[in-house]
Design a protein around this motif. Structure first.
Motif, short mmCIF file in Angstrom:
data_model
loop_
_atom_site.label_atom_id
_atom_site.label_comp_id
_atom_site.label_asym_id
_atom_site.label_seq_id
_atom_site.Cartn_x
_atom_site.Cartn_y
_atom_site.Cartn_z
N TYR A 118 -2.51 -0.58 -3.98
CA TYR A 118 -3.68 -0.02 -3.30
C TYR A 118 -3.19 0.59 -2.00
O TYR A 118 -2.58 -0.10 -1.16
CB TYR A 118 -4.70 -1.12 -3.05
N ARG A 119 -3.43 1.87 -1.80
CA ARG A 119 -2.95 2.56 -0.60
C ARG A 119 -3.90 2.26 0.54
O ARG A 119 -4.85 3.00 0.82
CB ARG A 119 -2.83 4.05 -0.87
N GLY A 140 -7.37 3.82 2.05
CA GLY A 140 -8.61 3.21 1.59
C GLY A 140 -9.42 2.49 2.63
O GLY A 140 -10.63 2.29 2.47
N ARG A 200 -13.00 0.07 4.16
CA ARG A 200 -13.77 0.31 2.95
C ARG A 200 -15.25 0.04 3.18
O ARG A 200 -15.63 -0.62 4.15
CB ARG A 200 -13.26 -0.55 1.81
N CYS A 219 -12.10 4.03 -0.08
CA CYS A 219 -12.57 2.96 -0.97
C CYS A 219 -14.06 2.72 -0.72
O CYS A 219 -14.47 2.39 0.41
CB CYS A 219 -11.78 1.68 -0.73
N CYS A 223 -11.93 -1.52 -9.95
CA CYS A 223 -10.56 -1.95 -10.21
C CYS A 223 -10.52 -3.40 -10.68
O CYS A 223 -9.73 -3.77 -11.55
CB CYS A 223 -9.69 -1.75 -8.97
N ASP A 249 -7.78 -8.79 -7.61
CA ASP A 249 -8.17 -7.64 -6.79
C ASP A 249 -6.91 -7.00 -6.26
O ASP A 249 -6.23 -7.57 -5.39
CB ASP A 249 -9.08 -8.10 -5.65
N ARG A 272 -6.51 -4.75 -4.31
CA ARG A 272 -6.60 -4.38 -2.89
C ARG A 272 -6.10 -5.48 -1.97
O ARG A 272 -5.92 -5.25 -0.77
CB ARG A 272 -8.05 -4.04 -2.54
N CYS A 311 -6.24 -0.44 -13.39
CA CYS A 311 -7.02 -0.27 -12.15
C CYS A 311 -6.85 1.15 -11.61
O CYS A 311 -7.75 1.68 -10.95
CB CYS A 311 -6.60 -1.30 -11.11
N CYS A 366 -10.03 3.47 -10.83
CA CYS A 366 -10.24 4.02 -9.48
C CYS A 366 -10.25 5.54 -9.50
O CYS A 366 -11.06 6.18 -8.82
CB CYS A 366 -9.16 3.49 -8.55
N ILE A 400 -5.41 4.11 -5.75
CA ILE A 400 -4.53 3.11 -6.33
C ILE A 400 -3.53 3.86 -7.18
O ILE A 400 -3.91 4.70 -8.00
CB ILE A 400 -5.31 2.10 -7.19
#
Length: 499
Positions: A262-263, A267, A270, A285, A291, A300, A302, A315, A319, A333
């Motif tokens: 997850y970047r 993101g 969120r 996000c 995801c 998760d 994230r 995921c 996403c 992601i």
């Protein structure tokens, strides 16, 4: 909170019709799990995308190879089985198309295992746990079982509602049908396994008439049970608790390895997003949890790198679909490195370093072992010999003062035709020989059937006048008639005298 929740549509003011916010918890996150806690059912949502397509393709290829390879034929001549891949315990051979491994060549198996390990290390150093996400048998069969589950019970929300509903005819037939197909698949898996150890066509006929070996029924039962239980009921628990590879992999990879990530730089922060609302001062996000809903491991992504993540990339597909609906770039992601996520947070361009010390070590090691294996296979002899001298007694003193030693000469014929071999014995000039069970007219020529190992008892005798030394070197040389190939084995002749 259980993962058995439903999806709720976005409010009318939200953008991108069809984008839903999922009310779901990552039940398999380390923070959510409790030791000895009862398993909470995970209901992965079906997603569409390039990674899901890649998994379908790989699953079909892997299952096709496993189920149908035993039926392929490979002609090796009249003296050898014609099954392309066969572990022949009765004949003490392992056949893999043109490769034939004898018990004395167990080092080939060791080499293949080393190559497999190095390949896994190399792939992990480059692409993380891609093996787990695409090629691991646990993943392949779990994917298949989940597909059957969807066929009978529907996608995520329908399965959740069905499990919550009281028992009825509709629920009963769907559950019964699902488990029946699971058992059929598990039985086919166990049945295919035993075909790798006996001729496939013959074994199928014998199996259903009760004439197969007892080991066939035992291993059929074991593989049927393990497939049904591991892929049908345990699923993510196998990866989380039973498999050692997630723990080992930490030593095989580093921050430059590609992982499903997850970047966070893009993101966060969120939060929900409404239609026509500005994207300034916030991340991409929208906290829809798609995801999590798609994750077969119930985590998760994230929350960062996790032991439970198998890098199946579903995921990413989930996403990307949401990003398209809210008109934002895909790739929130994605396969990325920890180093590049940090670089983007610092305003730097991403850098991908595939040629790193550990990658080079794995690649060079793989190449060296592969070269050794290839050289050994291409220069492999079709003839081998070894000799064992009798040790009880070490020698026999005859009535005329002569001394006799006994030897067992083992000749290995790796060709697929019966062959005659000439034995040459190098030792003292006065040495006399006799091959047990052979006439003098036959001389030192022995016959070994195709693809067989044959033992020959040889007695060597020295007269009294030649017994000056306590032991004398003896060499046995074997050569096929009409061929220049030779193999030798060394031993000694004990006289019982003193040096």
């Amino acid at each position: 909170m259980s993962a058995a929740n439903t999806s709720t549509p976005t409010s009318p003011g939200q953008s991108a019709p069809g984008a839903h916010r999922h009310d779901v918890t990552a039940v398999n996150d380390a923070q959510q799990r409790k030791l000895y806690k009862k398993r909470e059912q995970i209901y992965p949502k079906l997603v569409q995308g390039k990674f899901r397509l890649a998994k379908w393709v790989f699953m079909a290829v892997a299952l096709g190879i496993y189920y149908f390879i035993p039926f392929l034929r490979w002609d090796r001549g009249p003296s050898a089985p014609d099954q392309a891949v066969l572990v022949d315990f009765e004949g003490r051979r392992f056949y893999f198309f043109f490769i034939e491994i004898w018990p004395q060549e167990i080092y080939y198996v060791s080499g293949l295992l080393i190559l497999a390990a190095l390949a896994l290390f190399l792939v992990s150093a480059l692409f993380g746990r891609v093996w787990c996400g695409y090629a691991c048998p646990q993943t392949v069969w779990t994917d298949l079982f989940i597909a059957v589950e969807r066929l009978f019970e529907g996608d995520r929300n329908k399965r959740i509602r069905l499990d919550k509903a009281p028992w009825s005819f509709n629920k009963a037939w769907r559950k019964t049908g699902k488990h029946a197909v699971w058992l059929i698949i598990a039985a086919a898996t166990g049945g295919a396994w035993i075909l790798y150890f006996h001729d496939a066509y013959e074994t199928i006929g014998n199996f259903f008439t009760g004439q197969a070996a007892i080991s066939s029924y035992i291993f059929f039962g074991i593989l049927t049970f393990t497939t049904y239980s591991l892929a049908g009921t345990m699923r993510e628990q196998v990866c989380t608790y039973m498999c050692p590879w997630p723990r080992i992999q930490a030593a095989m990879t580093d921050r430059d390895a590609l992982n499903v990530a997850y970047r966070v730089d893009r993101g966060e922060p969120r939060g929900a997003h409404k239609k026509n609302e500005s994207w300034d001062g916030r991340g991409d996000c929208i906290d829809c949890k798609a995801c999590i809903a798609a994750c077969p491991m119930g985590i998760d992504i994230r929350e960062g790198s996790q032991l439970e993540c198998i890098h199946c990339a579903l995921c990413i597909d989930a996403c990307d679909d949401i990003m398209k609906k809210v008109d934002r770039p895909t790739g929130l992601i994605a396969y990325d490195t920890d180093v590049n996520i940090d670089r983007r947070q610092e305003g730097l361009q991403p850098v991908y370093r595939f040629l790193r010390p550990r990658v080079l070590v794995y690649a060079v090691s793989f190449a060296i072992v592969a070269a050794i294996m290839l050289f050994a296979q291409t220069t492999r002899a079709t003839l081998d010999v070894n000799v064992t001298r009798d040790r009880n007694p070490n020698f026999v003193a005859l009535s005329d003062g002569s001394v006799r030693n006994g030897y067992t000469l083992k000749v290995i014929n790796r060709t697929h035709t019966d062959s005659d071999y000439t034995i040459e014995i190098d030792g003292p000039e006065a040495l006399q020989w006799r091959i047990l069970g052979q006439s003098e007219a036959q001389g030192l020529v022995v016959n070994v059937p195709a693809s067989r190992t044959q033992d020959f008892r040889i007695y060597l005798t020295l007269p009294p006048e030649a017994l000056a030394q306590a032991n004398l070197p003896v060499r046995f040389t074997i050569s096929p008639e009409g061929s220049d190939e030779t193999r030798s084995a060394h031993s000694v002749f004990l006289t019982g005298g003193s040096q």
